[in-house]
Design a protein around this motif. Structure first.
Motif, PDB file in Angstrom:
ATOM      1  N   MET A  89      10.327  23.128 -12.485  1.00  0.00           N
ATOM      2  CA  MET A  89      10.054  22.475 -13.763  1.00  0.00           C
ATOM      3  C   MET A  89      11.050  22.964 -14.802  1.00  0.00           C
ATOM      4  SD  MET A  89       8.251  20.533 -15.849  1.00  0.00           S
ATOM      5  CE  MET A  89       6.662  20.190 -15.065  1.00  0.00           C
ATOM      6  N   GLN A  90      11.843  22.056 -15.386  1.00  0.00           N
ATOM      7  CA  GLN A  90      12.619  22.430 -16.559  1.00  0.00           C
ATOM      8  C   GLN A  90      11.666  22.428 -17.737  1.00  0.00           C
ATOM      9  OE1 GLN A  90      16.110  20.166 -17.655  1.00  0.00           O
ATOM     10  NE2 GLN A  90      16.467  21.445 -19.449  1.00  0.00           N
ATOM     11  N   ALA A  91      11.322  23.604 -18.219  1.00  0.00           N
ATOM     12  CA  ALA A  91      10.215  23.770 -19.156  1.00  0.00           C
ATOM     13  C   ALA A  91      10.658  23.676 -20.612  1.00  0.00           C
ATOM     14  CB  ALA A  91       9.513  25.108 -18.893  1.00  0.00           C
ATOM     15  N   PHE A  92      11.569  22.772 -20.904  1.00  0.00           N
ATOM     16  CA  PHE A  92      12.004  22.545 -22.284  1.00  0.00           C
ATOM     17  C   PHE A  92      12.841  21.279 -22.322  1.00  0.00           C
ATOM     18  CE2 PHE A  92      15.438  24.821 -20.267  1.00  0.00           C
ATOM     19  CZ  PHE A  92      16.604  24.360 -20.851  1.00  0.00           C
ATOM     20  N   TYR A  93      13.152  20.843 -23.519  1.00  0.00           N
ATOM     21  CA  TYR A  93      14.065  19.740 -23.758  1.00  0.00           C
ATOM     22  C   TYR A  93      14.851  20.067 -25.020  1.00  0.00           C
ATOM     23  CZ  TYR A  93      10.208  18.389 -26.878  1.00  0.00           C
ATOM     24  OH  TYR A  93       9.223  18.395 -27.836  1.00  0.00           O
ATOM     25  N   TRP A  94      15.904  19.301 -25.289  1.00  0.00           N
ATOM     26  CA  TRP A  94      16.719  19.605 -26.468  1.00  0.00           C
ATOM     27  C   TRP A  94      15.912  19.369 -27.739  1.00  0.00           C
ATOM     28  CZ3 TRP A  94      20.784  22.475 -26.211  1.00  0.00           C
ATOM     29  CH2 TRP A  94      21.558  22.666 -27.379  1.00  0.00           C
ATOM     30  N   ASP A  95      15.991  20.352 -28.648  1.00  0.00           N
ATOM     31  CA  ASP A  95      15.282  20.304 -29.922  1.00  0.00           C
ATOM     32  C   ASP A  95      13.768  20.299 -29.752  1.00  0.00           C
ATOM     33  OD1 ASP A  95      17.665  20.375 -31.224  1.00  0.00           O
ATOM     34  OD2 ASP A  95      17.648  18.321 -31.934  1.00  0.00           O
ATOM     35  N   VAL A  96      13.260  21.179 -28.878  1.00  0.00           N
ATOM     36  CA  VAL A  96      11.811  21.387 -28.849  1.00  0.00           C
ATOM     37  C   VAL A  96      11.381  21.849 -30.238  1.00  0.00           C
ATOM     38  CG1 VAL A  96      11.860  22.012 -26.399  1.00  0.00           C
ATOM     39  CG2 VAL A  96      11.963  23.823 -28.126  1.00  0.00           C
ATOM     40  N   PRO A  97      10.112  21.715 -30.588  1.00  0.00           N
ATOM     41  CA  PRO A  97       9.683  22.091 -31.940  1.00  0.00           C
ATOM     42  C   PRO A  97      10.086  23.514 -32.308  1.00  0.00           C
ATOM     43  CG  PRO A  97       7.939  20.917 -30.810  1.00  0.00           C
ATOM     44  CD  PRO A  97       9.004  21.158 -29.788  1.00  0.00           C
ATOM     45  N   ALA A  98      10.661  23.663 -33.503  1.00  0.00           N
ATOM     46  CA  ALA A  98      10.978  24.990 -34.026  1.00  0.00           C
ATOM     47  C   ALA A  98       9.704  25.627 -34.575  1.00  0.00           C
ATOM     48  CB  ALA A  98      12.057  24.886 -35.097  1.00  0.00           C
ATOM     49  N   GLY A  99       9.839  26.855 -35.029  1.00  0.00           N
ATOM     50  CA  GLY A  99       8.690  27.533 -35.618  1.00  0.00           C
ATOM     51  C   GLY A  99       8.085  28.603 -34.737  1.00  0.00           C
ATOM     52  N   GLY A 100       8.696  28.862 -33.590  1.00  0.00           N
ATOM     53  CA  GLY A 100       8.247  29.978 -32.766  1.00  0.00           C
ATOM     54  C   GLY A 100       6.999  29.721 -31.955  1.00  0.00           C
ATOM     55  N   THR A 101       6.720  28.467 -31.602  1.00  0.00           N
ATOM     56  CA  THR A 101       5.490  28.165 -30.862  1.00  0.00           C
ATOM     57  C   THR A 101       5.724  27.793 -29.400  1.00  0.00           C
ATOM     58  OG1 THR A 101       5.577  25.819 -31.498  1.00  0.00           O
ATOM     59  CG2 THR A 101       4.412  27.326 -32.983  1.00  0.00           C
ATOM     60  N   TRP A 102       6.987  27.667 -28.995  1.00  0.00           N
ATOM     61  CA  TRP A 102       7.240  27.070 -27.683  1.00  0.00           C
ATOM     62  C   TRP A 102       6.779  27.949 -26.523  1.00  0.00           C
ATOM     63  CZ3 TRP A 102       7.519  22.329 -26.479  1.00  0.00           C
ATOM     64  CH2 TRP A 102       7.939  21.932 -25.217  1.00  0.00           C
ATOM     65  N   TRP A 103       6.966  29.275 -26.628  1.00  0.00           N
ATOM     66  CA  TRP A 103       6.518  30.129 -25.514  1.00  0.00           C
ATOM     67  C   TRP A 103       5.009  29.984 -25.297  1.00  0.00           C
ATOM     68  CZ3 TRP A 103      10.767  30.075 -23.601  1.00  0.00           C
ATOM     69  CH2 TRP A 103      11.906  30.775 -23.997  1.00  0.00           C
ATOM     70  N   ASN A 104       4.248  29.869 -26.369  1.00  0.00           N
ATOM     71  CA  ASN A 104       2.808  29.693 -26.210  1.00  0.00           C
ATOM     72  C   ASN A 104       2.468  28.312 -25.659  1.00  0.00           C
ATOM     73  OD1 ASN A 104       2.112  32.266 -27.135  1.00  0.00           O
ATOM     74  ND2 ASN A 104       2.140  31.610 -29.266  1.00  0.00           N
ATOM     75  N   THR A 105       3.249  27.302 -26.029  1.00  0.00           N
ATOM     76  CA  THR A 105       3.041  25.964 -25.465  1.00  0.00           C
ATOM     77  C   THR A 105       3.191  25.998 -23.953  1.00  0.00           C
ATOM     78  OG1 THR A 105       3.795  24.849 -27.477  1.00  0.00           O
ATOM     79  CG2 THR A 105       3.920  23.597 -25.424  1.00  0.00           C
ATOM     80  N   ILE A 106       4.254  26.620 -23.481  1.00  0.00           N
ATOM     81  CA  ILE A 106       4.505  26.686 -22.034  1.00  0.00           C
ATOM     82  C   ILE A 106       3.480  27.585 -21.351  1.00  0.00           C
ATOM     83  CG2 ILE A 106       6.182  27.346 -20.261  1.00  0.00           C
ATOM     84  CD1 ILE A 106       6.805  24.798 -21.905  1.00  0.00           C
ATOM     85  N   ARG A 107       3.137  28.668 -21.997  1.00  0.00           N
ATOM     86  CA  ARG A 107       2.150  29.604 -21.428  1.00  0.00           C
ATOM     87  C   ARG A 107       0.851  28.888 -21.081  1.00  0.00           C
ATOM     88  NH1 ARG A 107      -2.060  32.024 -23.806  1.00  0.00           N
ATOM     89  NH2 ARG A 107      -2.789  34.058 -23.045  1.00  0.00           N
ATOM     90  N   ASN A 108       0.461  27.928 -21.903  1.00  0.00           N
ATOM     91  CA  ASN A 108      -0.799  27.228 -21.690  1.00  0.00           C
ATOM     92  C   ASN A 108      -0.710  26.125 -20.643  1.00  0.00           C
ATOM     93  OD1 ASN A 108      -2.180  28.777 -23.612  1.00  0.00           O
ATOM     94  ND2 ASN A 108      -1.535  27.442 -25.289  1.00  0.00           N
ATOM     95  N   LYS A 109       0.462  25.935 -20.063  1.00  0.00           N
ATOM     96  CA  LYS A 109       0.631  24.881 -19.060  1.00  0.00           C
ATOM     97  C   LYS A 109       0.888  25.419 -17.653  1.00  0.00           C
ATOM     98  CE  LYS A 109       2.443  21.455 -22.330  1.00  0.00           C
ATOM     99  NZ  LYS A 109       1.342  20.486 -22.200  1.00  0.00           N
ATOM    100  N   VAL A 110       1.209  26.691 -17.510  1.00  0.00           N
ATOM    101  CA  VAL A 110       1.678  27.179 -16.217  1.00  0.00           C
ATOM    102  C   VAL A 110       0.608  27.102 -15.123  1.00  0.00           C
ATOM    103  CG1 VAL A 110       3.496  28.617 -17.192  1.00  0.00           C
ATOM    104  CG2 VAL A 110       1.210  29.588 -16.852  1.00  0.00           C
ATOM    105  N   ASP A 111      -0.653  27.257 -15.483  1.00  0.00           N
ATOM    106  CA  ASP A 111      -1.679  27.177 -14.439  1.00  0.00           C
ATOM    107  C   ASP A 111      -1.773  25.757 -13.894  1.00  0.00           C
ATOM    108  OD1 ASP A 111      -2.588  26.440 -16.952  1.00  0.00           O
ATOM    109  OD2 ASP A 111      -4.628  27.169 -16.648  1.00  0.00           O
ATOM    110  N   ASP A 112      -1.745  24.758 -14.763  1.00  0.00           N
ATOM    111  CA  ASP A 112      -1.771  23.368 -14.296  1.00  0.00           C
ATOM    112  C   ASP A 112      -0.528  23.044 -13.480  1.00  0.00           C
ATOM    113  OD1 ASP A 112      -4.214  22.846 -15.473  1.00  0.00           O
ATOM    114  OD2 ASP A 112      -3.336  22.042 -17.313  1.00  0.00           O
ATOM    115  N   TRP A 113       0.614  23.522 -13.920  1.00  0.00           N
ATOM    116  CA  TRP A 113       1.854  23.261 -13.176  1.00  0.00           C
ATOM    117  C   TRP A 113       1.810  23.895 -11.791  1.00  0.00           C
ATOM    118  CZ3 TRP A 113       5.964  24.439 -17.545  1.00  0.00           C
ATOM    119  CH2 TRP A 113       5.911  23.403 -18.495  1.00  0.00           C
ATOM    120  N   SER A 114       1.316  25.111 -11.727  1.00  0.00           N
ATOM    121  CA  SER A 114       1.219  25.775 -10.424  1.00  0.00           C
ATOM    122  C   SER A 114       0.292  25.009  -9.496  1.00  0.00           C
ATOM    123  CB  SER A 114       0.729  27.209 -10.605  1.00  0.00           C
ATOM    124  OG  SER A 114       0.630  27.868  -9.359  1.00  0.00           O
ATOM    125  N   ASN A 115      -0.844  24.582 -10.018  1.00  0.00           N
ATOM    126  CA  ASN A 115      -1.782  23.807  -9.203  1.00  0.00           C
ATOM    127  C   ASN A 115      -1.184  22.483  -8.741  1.00  0.00           C
ATOM    128  OD1 ASN A 115      -3.781  25.760  -9.452  1.00  0.00           O
ATOM    129  ND2 ASN A 115      -4.649  24.836 -11.293  1.00  0.00           N
TER     130      ASN A 115
END
Length: 458
Positions: free
Chosen positions: A53-79
């Motif tokens: 999974m490429q876990a980003f795209y160009w110009d993802v939202p700024a503001g320091g929230t992206w790591w938490n966005t991805i963190r909340n998806k990894v279990d679904d992605w693994s499944n």
């Protein structure tokens, strides 16, 4: 790779606003203990057993929230069958809170030092990155770091007698690690240049022992720090045309792990040369451009063209889109049906999976890849509108037949399978047929308009 400019007049206001929003979001996230990032590799899914999974795209939202966005998806992605997530460059870059990381300044600042206009990176803080990596490991996912070592950005001016002018080549990062001067870039007292420069940025001189020490040789080198302290499991090397293939080969020789290079070239001879020299994988731009011609040009004959996976499947990372290029707009799901049923290690793009395409259909194709798509590939039929290929099975997988139909009407065709007198079914649900193969292994299959089917033993 590309660099965008983010010099906005409202920078300070935007930072304050993002910080407030982020504080509110963090309040809702329960803290978790960070497990050791050492000695976890034995628990992770083997890379190549699933899908990247490429876990980003160009110009993802700024503001320091992206790591938490991805963190909340990894279990679904693994499944769903993902085995690795590829993160954007994780260290502080010149454009600070707005940078996508491809203009690196301090390789050891993961969002903890106040420099380049912010403490956090665009994606978040160091602790949030560590939490993401820890959670990914708990769900058996590998984490791939995007390594940008061709060029640097954000240095101070110094007189450079080798260039005959002032250059931005004086780097004194607040981490205190890997200070750099004019002697570490091209031109210098020993080397005028290497394979190429990017965008006029200071070009690192990888032949200099000091640069090698800090990039991969020292016990606290970038490579070893990323692996042993931060917990990364693999590497995606950016813009490898800018340096010789021995550079990423030496990096990997020192730290191991999966590695893939971005050698942006549709010439399959060149791609195959590079993977053999670098001794690692490359993104299959040959496959990408042939799929673009096939699905955007409405001529599936293009799929008969040369691709890296046809030459060297174990070194080919196939993809339909990424943060730099997204040209296959029409029939994109058909392109995913192609890479997820064929040889090579397929990578899927965050926005395709999370936003633009049917997630249920993508999950179905991932399941098909992980459970059915084994063995060598045999082409059964190709014309302007139809493409049919067979995976011959192996490594515990029965194999499959994929039928891609780019026309505006249902299509049917007799094909030769590897199965005699066996009932088969379409695992996509696009056809309700469940035919029995003849004693001679032939069977009639079908595919819907602008659609696909994937057949295997019931």
């Amino acid at each position: 790779m590309k660099i965008s400019k983010f010099f906005y007049g409202f920078l300070i206001t935007a930072l304050l606003f993002a910080s407030c929003n982020k504080d509110e979001e963090l309040d809702s996230i329960q803290p978790e203990s960070l497990e050791s990032t050492q000695n976890v590799s034995s628990k992770l899914k083997p890379i190549g057993s699933g899908v990247m999974m490429q876990a980003f795209y160009w110009d993802v939202p700024a503001g320091g929230t992206w790591w938490n966005t991805i963190r909340n998806k990894v279990d679904d992605w693994s499944n769903a069958g993902i085995d690795a997530i590829w993160l954007p460059p994780v260290s502080k870059a010149q454009n600070g809170p707005f940078s996508m990381g491809y203009d690196p300044f301090d390789y050891y600042d993961f969002g903890e030092y106040n420099q380049m206009g912010s403490t956090e990176t665009r994606f978040g803080s160091r602790s949030e990155l560590e939490s993401l990596i820890s959670r990914a490991h708990r769900y058996d996912l590998n984490v791939i770091a995007d390594i940008v070592i061709n060029h640097n950005s954000g240095g101070d001016l110094e007189w450079n007698e080798f260039a005959g002018k002032n250059t931005y080549t004086k780097f004194t990062p607040l981490s205190g690690k890997f200070n750099r001067t004019k002697y570490d870039f091209h031109p210098n007292e020993q080397y005028n240049s290497d394979s190429g420069i990017f965008g006029g940025f200071p070009d690192l001189s990888h032949s200099k022992p000091y640069v090698q020490d800090w990039l991969w040789k020292r016990s606290n080198s970038v490579a070893k720090y990323y692996k042993n302290t931060m917990g990364f499991d693999g590497w995606r090397f950016d813009y490898v045309k800018g340096f010789e293939p021995w550079v990423p080969r030496e990096w990997q020789r020192n730290v191991g792990g999966f590695a893939v290079g971005e050698y942006w070239d549709g010439n399959v001879n060149t791609l195959n040369w590079w993977v053999n020299q670098a001794q690692m994988s490359a993104f299959d731009f040959g496959c990408y451009y042939k799929m673009r011609d096939a699905f955007m040009g409405n001529n599936l004959n293009a799929l008969s063209g040369d691709m890296l996976w046809k030459r060297n499947a174990s070194r080919a990372v196939t993809f339909v889109a990424n943060h730099d290029t997204d040209e296959i707009i029409n029939n994109k799901l058909l392109a995913y049906a192609y890479i997820l049923t064929h040889e090579g290690y397929p990578a899927i793009f965050y926005r395709d999976y999370e936003e633009w395409l049917s997630k249920s259909k993508m999950n179905n194709l991932i399941w098909i890849h992980n459970n059915l798509a084994g063995g060598s590939t045999t082409n059964l039929w190709t014309d302007n509108d139809e493409y049919i290929a067979k995976r011959n099975g192996g490594y515990g997988k029965n194999g499959l037949i994929v039928y891609i139909n780019n026309s505006n009407s249902w299509k049917e065709r007799w094909v030769e399978t590897n199965w005699s007198s066996r009932r088969i079914k379409d695992y996509t649900g696009n056809s309700g047929w469940e035919p029995v193969t003849q004693g001679g292994r032939w069977v009639k299959i079908q595919a819907p308009p602008k659609g696909y089917t994937v057949w295997s033993l019931k």
